[in-house]
Design an enzyme around this catalytic site. Structure first.
Site, PDB file in Angstrom:
ATOM      1  N   ALA A 434      -9.518  -1.942  -5.437  1.00 24.22           N
ATOM      2  CA  ALA A 434     -10.851  -1.467  -5.072  1.00 24.22           C
ATOM      3  C   ALA A 434     -11.616  -0.963  -6.288  1.00 24.22           C
ATOM      4  O   ALA A 434     -12.747  -1.389  -6.552  1.00 24.22           O
ATOM      5  CB  ALA A 434     -10.729  -0.367  -4.014  1.00 24.22           C
ATOM      6  N   ASP A 460      -3.216  -7.602 -12.936  1.00 22.10           N
ATOM      7  CA  ASP A 460      -2.779  -7.083 -11.636  1.00 22.10           C
ATOM      8  C   ASP A 460      -1.764  -8.069 -11.090  1.00 22.10           C
ATOM      9  O   ASP A 460      -2.043  -9.266 -11.009  1.00 22.10           O
ATOM     10  CB  ASP A 460      -3.954  -6.938 -10.677  1.00 22.10           C
ATOM     11  CG  ASP A 460      -3.623  -6.051  -9.486  1.00 22.10           C
ATOM     12  OD1 ASP A 460      -2.573  -6.287  -8.855  1.00 22.10           O
ATOM     13  OD2 ASP A 460      -4.403  -5.135  -9.176  1.00 22.10           O
ATOM     14  N   ARG A 471     -12.689  -3.189   1.165  1.00 25.40           N
ATOM     15  CA  ARG A 471     -13.193  -2.434   0.028  1.00 25.40           C
ATOM     16  C   ARG A 471     -13.296  -3.286  -1.237  1.00 25.40           C
ATOM     17  O   ARG A 471     -14.170  -3.066  -2.052  1.00 25.40           O
ATOM     18  CB  ARG A 471     -12.273  -1.238  -0.280  1.00 25.40           C
ATOM     19  CG  ARG A 471     -12.106  -0.297   0.860  1.00 25.40           C
ATOM     20  CD  ARG A 471     -10.972   0.671   0.658  1.00 25.40           C
ATOM     21  NE  ARG A 471      -9.816   0.148  -0.044  1.00 25.40           N
ATOM     22  CZ  ARG A 471      -8.911  -0.673   0.491  1.00 25.40           C
ATOM     23  NH1 ARG A 471      -9.032  -1.071   1.732  1.00 25.40           N
ATOM     24  NH2 ARG A 471      -7.898  -1.114  -0.213  1.00 25.40           N
ATOM     25  N   LYS A 484      -4.952 -11.365  -7.274  1.00 21.09           N
ATOM     26  CA  LYS A 484      -6.148 -10.534  -7.373  1.00 21.09           C
ATOM     27  C   LYS A 484      -6.883 -10.724  -8.704  1.00 21.09           C
ATOM     28  O   LYS A 484      -8.112 -10.869  -8.728  1.00 21.09           O
ATOM     29  CB  LYS A 484      -5.784  -9.059  -7.210  1.00 21.09           C
ATOM     30  CG  LYS A 484      -5.486  -8.630  -5.793  1.00 21.09           C
ATOM     31  CD  LYS A 484      -5.270  -7.127  -5.715  1.00 21.09           C
ATOM     32  CE  LYS A 484      -5.050  -6.692  -4.269  1.00 21.09           C
ATOM     33  NZ  LYS A 484      -4.868  -5.233  -4.159  1.00 21.09           N
ATOM     34  N   ASP A 532      -2.939   2.804  -8.823  1.00 23.90           N
ATOM     35  CA  ASP A 532      -2.730   3.559  -7.596  1.00 23.90           C
ATOM     36  C   ASP A 532      -1.459   4.393  -7.634  1.00 23.90           C
ATOM     37  O   ASP A 532      -0.976   4.835  -6.608  1.00 23.90           O
ATOM     38  CB  ASP A 532      -2.693   2.614  -6.388  1.00 23.90           C
ATOM     39  CG  ASP A 532      -1.579   1.585  -6.492  1.00 23.90           C
ATOM     40  OD1 ASP A 532      -0.835   1.612  -7.492  1.00 23.90           O
ATOM     41  OD2 ASP A 532      -1.459   0.745  -5.585  1.00 23.90           O
ATOM     42  N   ASN A 533      -0.885   4.597  -8.830  1.00 24.65           N
ATOM     43  CA  ASN A 533       0.303   5.443  -8.904  1.00 24.65           C
ATOM     44  C   ASN A 533       0.330   6.194 -10.230  1.00 24.65           C
ATOM     45  O   ASN A 533      -0.181   5.728 -11.252  1.00 24.65           O
ATOM     46  CB  ASN A 533       1.579   4.624  -8.713  1.00 24.65           C
ATOM     47  CG  ASN A 533       1.838   3.678  -9.865  1.00 24.65           C
ATOM     48  OD1 ASN A 533       2.479   4.041 -10.850  1.00 24.65           O
ATOM     49  ND2 ASN A 533       1.330   2.450  -9.759  1.00 24.65           N
ATOM     50  N   CYS A 588      17.870  18.885   6.011  1.00 28.41           N
ATOM     51  CA  CYS A 588      18.375  19.459   7.264  1.00 28.41           C
ATOM     52  C   CYS A 588      17.237  19.798   8.220  1.00 28.41           C
ATOM     53  O   CYS A 588      17.403  19.703   9.438  1.00 28.41           O
ATOM     54  CB  CYS A 588      19.212  20.694   6.970  1.00 28.41           C
ATOM     55  SG  CYS A 588      20.778  20.298   6.172  1.00 28.41           S
TER      56      CYS A 588
END
Length: 955
Positions: A434, A460, A471, A484, A532-533, A588
């Protein structure tokens, strides 16, 4: 009613809209978007169905109800200059029912039948009569204008508008530990986490035992007393509180009153975009009025950088100000600011259009849906920092004259020299999602890399998915499954055939440093991240620091967005500061004692991936990778046993032969998870259960899909299968320990034993491992078995793996990024010239600040930052490489101290690259031109001293 033409018609250029080669002159086009399947809206009778695959990320932002209201809304946009096109693009991506676009002029009163009217770059007469008509007829009205480096936005959504959700955040919840009986009852929450409420919030209650009068009550207003307490209504007559209960925030509708345009002109309310420019909105409020009066008089904007026109505009502004009596009147006009407005008002900049266009489209969505707080009512923005820092570099009128070029709007602001610099830039764009698509569009529009020597390299490794189309506007439905980067590069080439662009499909990281090597980075002018990371961002940040390249960093999360600019030798880097780590959920708590929504969501995600993703991946690796078993046995702790147990279950004990086996597996798994485990929990910590058919059908189909078996949703058939399944009777196990903390769990894991599913005998880790190695079927015996891992797709939306996203925020953020790009290309060197930014379009809120300067360090009298280093040429004039001794001797003079003593007598005569090869046990690739060494140094008092790293050049 009589028609009222506004202004001259204008031709829509094919280069401005990606519509193909058959563009024609238009005055008015109305498009019913529900007839277009690619838009994600399909008619079903009178209902419009939402394509959740297409709008998944936007649905996370807006919600289903607001999305449905969007898809029933019609919007009229007048003015197809760059700003109008930008707004139309964002609104259409948002999924409204229909958009009517006019090429500048509205032709008749009947055109004003839309629910929202957007007027861009209007004349002064047009804006007044259209705004008045809309206000009087219940039509929501938006005025948007961009002039060079300035932007204006005005909203009038009627006498009374109801906002159903002011911020878009998820309602807060907390668990209750106590409620008192008082005139103002005091609620105390569990002290695991702060409740997060604010005074004036409304809440409701559920699951309270004892004071049941509060359960499912009407929303109650609260007063916060502390981080874990708040007061509510009179509880003195209620039953005694016993235990438990959940308090949940309730989003209350809020009514907003809007003044008409004419009233708001005299008594304006401003939204601040930059608190460092606190006085700008009032000044620009008069300045934009003066521009329209100037245009009315001359039928044009002031000429670029023309001093005579600037003086006339200033005179008009003074006249307007003198006639004002309300809050719009300024005590003193900022003459320098208003002259700059005149100088650049003939300009038209794609980044300014992107920023104001993104904001405007978001206001359209608010008008259509009632979701989020609208702008009340005026917003002004300027980016004058983009102009040259030094007075002598300010462009002249001669340098900014129109040249019949597609870049005339940009040349009018910066001059032709800056345009030439833009054309020669070499930029590396990492990511074509995007943000990447928006950046590429802006690059093409501003002429980046469109000249000799210029190039944009975009990489990419992802392919296009359907959900991207909402988007990532460079892609179309027929592009799904294509790469892309290649598709985006081809699309922007259609926008500007002069752009030099190359698409790659590589992941950035150590594995691709042979491609993106020293020569590659040294040839760049800058890098733009569209990632994006965090890991990839930090990697690219380190590369930019090492190669001393400017970095444009940005990101979005729903309606929130941020921009950071990293400038060599001037600012800190992206990695210099980090967000605090996300709070983890104890295992837990997830497994045995979930008490919040996020606990159940995380549990569901772990359960899904533990059943349908990880087992299939591990099983296929076992079958196809000869070294899988060897690698698995080297894993730490109990992991080898856990992995091989799972593989054995997938290939042997749980491997289904048909659909009936899948149903049986689902039935037994349900019994284990939702019956036996619960009963065991109740047995340990002193019930009429119903079988959940939906779970059985879903789980059986997922299990079948993993093994390539055809599933079924026929409930009758499944019921018949279930009738034949014998579910083992549950018998609580004595001696079973249910851990209440992760510390207990870790202690228990120190001595784990496992039960064989075949013999029922206990085995230690080692004995069970040996058994599994012997009983696992050989891969060549299962050549026909293929398992498929399943991603946690649709549920990702709820469980938090899908990042909420909306086109409006992306457009606005990228607009700000490209404004910083203008500064970088010009070579700005003042910290205050650059702007880091944060925005939340839902509130709306904007914050800009100058970047943080690079932190300074010192050794002896030398000051240094992260951008500094020692440069050492490893190859000496005689052609021989430095030995370790020569390397250490080199630094004795510079640091006035020995580098930390090392017992390396035998290595002293070895060349540096030979030492590196021996230590790393890897040969140096031919692409490696330099090595990096960290120095450990002591000062005169034998204390450690931090010094820059060494760049050791070998080629």
């Amino acid at each position: 009613m009589s028609s009222s033409p506004l202004s001259k018609k204008r031709r829509v250029s094919c280069s401005e809209t990606k519509t193909g080669s058959n563009c024609s002159s238009v005055n008015s086009i109305r498009t019913d978007l529900t007839s277009n399947p690619a838009n994600g809206m399909a008619k079903n009778g009178n209902e419009v169905e939402i394509d959740e695959g297409l709008y998944s990320r936007q649905l996370y932002v807006l919600g289903h109800d607001a999305m449905k209201r969007m898809q029933n809304s019609s919007v009229l946009i007048s003015g197809m200059r760059g700003l109008g096109v930008e707004i139309a693009k964002n609104v259409i991506l948002g999924g409204v029912k229909s958009v009517t676009v006019h090429d500048i002029g509205i032709t008749a009163w009947s055109d004003l039948s839309s629910q929202v009217v957007v007027l861009t770059n209007p004349t002064i007469e047009d804006e007044l009569w259209i705004a008045e008509f809309c206000h009087n007829n219940g039509i929501k009205f938006i005025l948007a204008d961009t002039r060079g480096l300035f932007g204006q936005l005005f909203c009038d959504f009627g006498e009374e508008m109801t906002v159903i959700d002011t911020n878009g955040e998820q309602p807060l919840t907390a668990m209750i530990s106590m409620i008192t009986k008082d005139e103002a009852g005091v609620v105390t929450c569990l002290d695991e986490a702060r409740h997060g409420f604010e005074s004036g919030d409304y809440v409701t209650f559920t699951e309270i035992q004892g004071m049941t009068e509060l359960n499912n009550c009407d929303p109650v207003q609260i007063k916060v007393l502390g981080p874990y307490t708040f007061s509510i209504c009179d509880t003195s007559s209620f039953s005694d509180y016993v235990r438990g209960g959940i308090v949940t925030q309730v989003k209350m509708p809020k009514k907003i009153h809007f003044k008409s345009l004419s009233s708001s002109m005299a008594e304006p309310d401003f939204i601040m975009t930059d608190f460092a420019k606190f006085d700008r909105p009032g000044q620009l409020h008069i300045g934009f009025q003066a521009l329209r009066h100037f245009a009315k008089k001359h039928d044009r904007m002031p000429k670029p950088w023309n001093k005579s026109d600037a003086e006339e505009l200033l005179s008009i502004a003074k006249s307007i100000n003198s006639c004002l009596s309300g809050s719009a009147k300024q005590e003193q006009l900022d003459e320098t600011l208003l002259k700059k407005l005149s100088y650049v008002s003939a300009g038209d900049l794609a980044p300014i259009n992107a920023f104001i266009g993104g904001l405007t489209a978001q206001e359209v969505m608010k008008a259509c849906t009632g979701k989020f707080m609208p702008i009340v009512q005026w917003l002004y923005f300027d980016a004058l920092e983009c102009l040259p820092e030094e007075e002598e570099s300010i462009p002249t009128e001669e340098d900014c004259v129109f040249r019949n070029s597609r870049y005339d709007g940009q040349i009018a602001v910066f001059g032709s020299k800056i345009q030439e610099k833009l054309s020669k830039q070499r930029y590396f764009l990492v990511g074509a999602g995007a943000i990447g698509c928006e950046l590429l569009k802006n690059f093409a529009m501003i002429g980046l890399a469109c000249g000799e020597g210029g190039e944009v390299i975009v990489t990419d490794m992802d392919t296009i998915e359907k959900s991207n189309l909402n988007r990532q506007f460079l892609f179309r439905s027929w592009d799904v499954t294509k790469m892309k980067s290649e598709t985006a590069a081809a699309a922007v080439k259609q926008m500007n055939r002069q752009i030099h662009i190359t698409g790659h499909q590589n992941r950035v990281g150590p594995d691709t440093e042979r491609i993106y090597d020293d020569d590659f980075f040294e040839g760049l002018d800058g890098v733009a991240n569209a990632l994006d990371n965090v890991d990839a961002r930090m990697y690219m940040d380190r590369r930019c620091v090492y190669y001393r390249k400017p970095l444009l960093e940005s990101g979005t999360l729903g309606t929130k967005g941020n921009v950071q600019v990293v400038i060599p030798f001037l600012t800190e880097s992206y990695s210099s500061s980090q967000d605090p780590p996300e709070k983890s959920i104890p295992i837990c708590t997830l497994k045995n004692f979930p008490n919040a929504i996020e606990h159940t969501l995380q549990w569901a995600r772990d359960e899904f991936e533990g059943l349908f993703k990880q087992p299939a991946e591990n099983a296929m690796q076992y079958l196809t990778d000869p070294k899988f078993l060897e690698r698995t046995l080297k894993l730490p702790g109990a992991q080898p046993l856990e992995v091989l147990e799972a593989v054995y279950k997938s290939l042997v004990t749980d491997c289904p032969k048909n659909w009936e086996d899948c149903v049986a597996w689902a039935r037994n798994h349900w019994q284990c998870q939702y019956n036996n485990n619960i009963r065991q929990l109740l047995h340990n910590f002193p019930p009429d259960q119903a079988l959940h058919m939906d779970y059985i059908i879903a789980a059986a189909n997922l299990f079948a899909q993993s093994y390539g078996i055809k599933g079924s949703t026929d409930r009758v058939t499944v019921i018949k299968i279930l009738e034949c399944i014998k579910v083992p009777e549950f018998i609580p196990k004595s001696g079973v320990t249910i851990h209440v903390s992760d510390q207990d769990l870790q202690s228990a894991n120190a001595s784990i034993v496992f039960i064989s599913s075949e013999t029922g005998l206990y085995f230690s880790d080692d004995s069970r491992l040996e058994e599994l190695k012997s009983i696992l079927p050989k891969p060549d015996a299962l050549t026909n078995l293929r398992m498929t891992s399943i991603d946690f797709e649709k549920s990702k939306l709820i469980a938090g793996k899908i990042i909420p996203a909306i086109a409006t925020t992306t457009a606005a953020v990228v607009g700000l990024v490209c404004l910083e790009l203008f500064k970088i290309v010009q070579g700005h060197q003042k910290l205050e010239s650059y702007k880091n930014g944060f925005m939340n379009l839902a509130l709306p809120f904007f914050a800009f600040s100058e970047p943080i300067a690079a932190p300074k360090h010192k050794y002896y009298e030398t000051v240094w930052t992260l951008w500094d280093r020692f440069e050492v040429k490893g190859i000496q004039p005689n052609g021989e490489e430095m030995t370790l001794k020569q390397f250490l001797d080199y630094f004795k003079g510079d640091l006035s101290r020995d580098i930390v003593k090392m017992k390396l007598s035998r290595q002293m005569c070895l060349e540096m690259t030979e030492i590196v090869t021996k230590v790393s046990k890897k040969k140096l690739g031919k692409h490696v031109k330099a090595l990096v060494f960290e120095l450990c140094c002591n000062d005169d008092t034998d204390e450690d001293v931090e010094v820059p790293y060494v760049r050791y050049t070998i080629r």
